[in-house]
Scaffold this motif. Structure first.
Motif, PDB file in Angstrom:
ATOM      1  N   ARG A 124      -9.455  28.596 -29.143  1.00 32.89           N
ATOM      2  CA  ARG A 124      -9.344  28.097 -30.515  1.00 32.89           C
ATOM      3  C   ARG A 124      -8.286  28.835 -31.322  1.00 32.89           C
ATOM      4  N   GLY A 125      -7.659  29.828 -30.743  1.00 27.20           N
ATOM      5  CA  GLY A 125      -6.613  30.602 -31.396  1.00 27.20           C
ATOM      6  C   GLY A 125      -5.362  30.596 -30.541  1.00 27.20           C
ATOM      7  N   PHE A 126      -4.907  31.789 -30.142  1.00 27.70           N
ATOM      8  CA  PHE A 126      -3.663  31.901 -29.371  1.00 27.70           C
ATOM      9  C   PHE A 126      -3.924  32.337 -27.935  1.00 27.70           C
ATOM     10  N   LEU A 127      -2.895  32.137 -27.093  1.00 31.61           N
ATOM     11  CA  LEU A 127      -2.879  32.635 -25.719  1.00 31.61           C
ATOM     12  C   LEU A 127      -1.585  33.398 -25.513  1.00 31.61           C
ATOM     13  N   THR A 128      -1.699  34.651 -25.087  1.00 29.76           N
ATOM     14  CA  THR A 128      -0.544  35.435 -24.671  1.00 29.76           C
ATOM     15  C   THR A 128      -0.801  35.839 -23.231  1.00 29.76           C
ATOM     16  N   LEU A 129      -0.010  35.286 -22.313  1.00 31.79           N
ATOM     17  CA  LEU A 129      -0.184  35.545 -20.880  1.00 31.79           C
ATOM     18  C   LEU A 129       1.111  36.090 -20.314  1.00 31.79           C
ATOM     19  N   THR A 130       1.016  37.272 -19.707  1.00 31.37           N
ATOM     20  CA  THR A 130       2.147  37.868 -19.004  1.00 31.37           C
ATOM     21  C   THR A 130       1.740  38.007 -17.547  1.00 31.37           C
ATOM     22  N   SER A 131       2.518  37.418 -16.669  1.00 31.94           N
ATOM     23  CA  SER A 131       2.182  37.392 -15.254  1.00 31.94           C
ATOM     24  C   SER A 131       3.335  37.963 -14.436  1.00 31.94           C
ATOM     25  N   ALA A 132       3.019  38.769 -13.422  1.00 34.76           N
ATOM     26  CA  ALA A 132       4.032  39.347 -12.551  1.00 34.76           C
ATOM     27  C   ALA A 132       4.409  38.400 -11.419  1.00 34.76           C
TER      28      ALA A 132
END
Length: 170
Positions: A124-132
Motif C-alpha cells: 500500500r506504500g512503496f517498494l525499494t528492491l535492490t537485487s544482485a
C-alpha cells in the motif's frame, strides 16, 4: 526455532487462540516453515529454511545488522499493517530467497542474488528492491504497489536485467 536434520516442519501461531511474540527470531529448518507473530519480527543470526518460509507479522518485519536469511523455496512476508525491511545492513547481512512474495505497507529489500516474484504481492506504500541479479516474476505473479516502485538489478558483471509482466498471465 531449530529443526536441522529433522523431517518435521515448523508451524507457529496458526490457531486463532495462539499468542506468538519473539524479541528476535532465528529459524533453521530443512522443510517448510509457517509463523504468525502477534507483534513485529526482527531476524537475528543465521536463518536457513530448506523449504518455503511464510511469515505473517502484526508489526514490522526487519533484520538486525548481522542477520543472514536464506530460503530455498518461496519467502512470503506479510506485515499486516506495517513495513518490511530486509538485507539493508551491508556486508554482514546476506539475504537470499528462491522466490519472493511481499505484502504490507512499504518494503525495502536488498537481495544478494536474483529476485523472482511469485504469487500475489501487494504494497500500500512503496517498494525499494535492490537485487544482485535479475529481477523477474513467475508467469502467474501479480505485483501491486500503490506508491513508487524503485527496482535496481546490479551485479558485478553488469549483466543483471529487470523483466516483469512478460507473460500473458502476469
Amino acid at each position: 526455532a531449530d529443526n536441522v536434520g529433522n523431517t518435521a516442519a515448523i508451524t507457529l501461531g496458526d490457531s486463532g487462540t495462539d499468542s506468538v511474540n519473539f524479541g528476535q527470531l532465528r529459524v533453521v529448518s530443512d522443510l517448510d516453515t509457517t509463523i504468525t507473530e502477534n507483534s513485529g519480527t526482527d531476524f537475528t543470526g543465521s536463518s536457513v529454511v530448506g523449504g518455503s518460509l511464510t511469515l505473517t507479522s502484526a508489526g514490522n518485519i526487519t533484520d538486525d545488522a548481522t542477520a543472514d536469511i536464506a530460503v530455498t523455496g518461496t519467502a512470503s512476508f506479510t506485515a499486516t499493517a506495517s513495513s518490511i525491511t530486509l538485507g539493508d545492513n551491508g556486508a554482514n547481512n546476506d539475504t537470499n530467497f528462491g522466490s519472493l512474495t511481499l505484502n504490507g505497507v512499504n518494503a525495502t529489500v536488498t537481495e544478494d542474488s536474483g529476485t523472482n516474484f511469485i504469487g500475489s504481492s501487494s504494497l500500500r506504500g512503496f517498494l525499494t528492491l535492490t537485487s544482485a541479479g535479475d529481477i523477474t516474476d513467475d508467469a502467474n505473479a501479480t505485483i501491486a504497489v500503490t506508491g513508487i516502485a524503485s527496482l535496481t538489478a546490479d551485479n558485478v558483471g553488469n549483466t543483471a536485467a529487470i523483466t516483469l509482466g512478460d507473460s500473458g498471465t502476469d
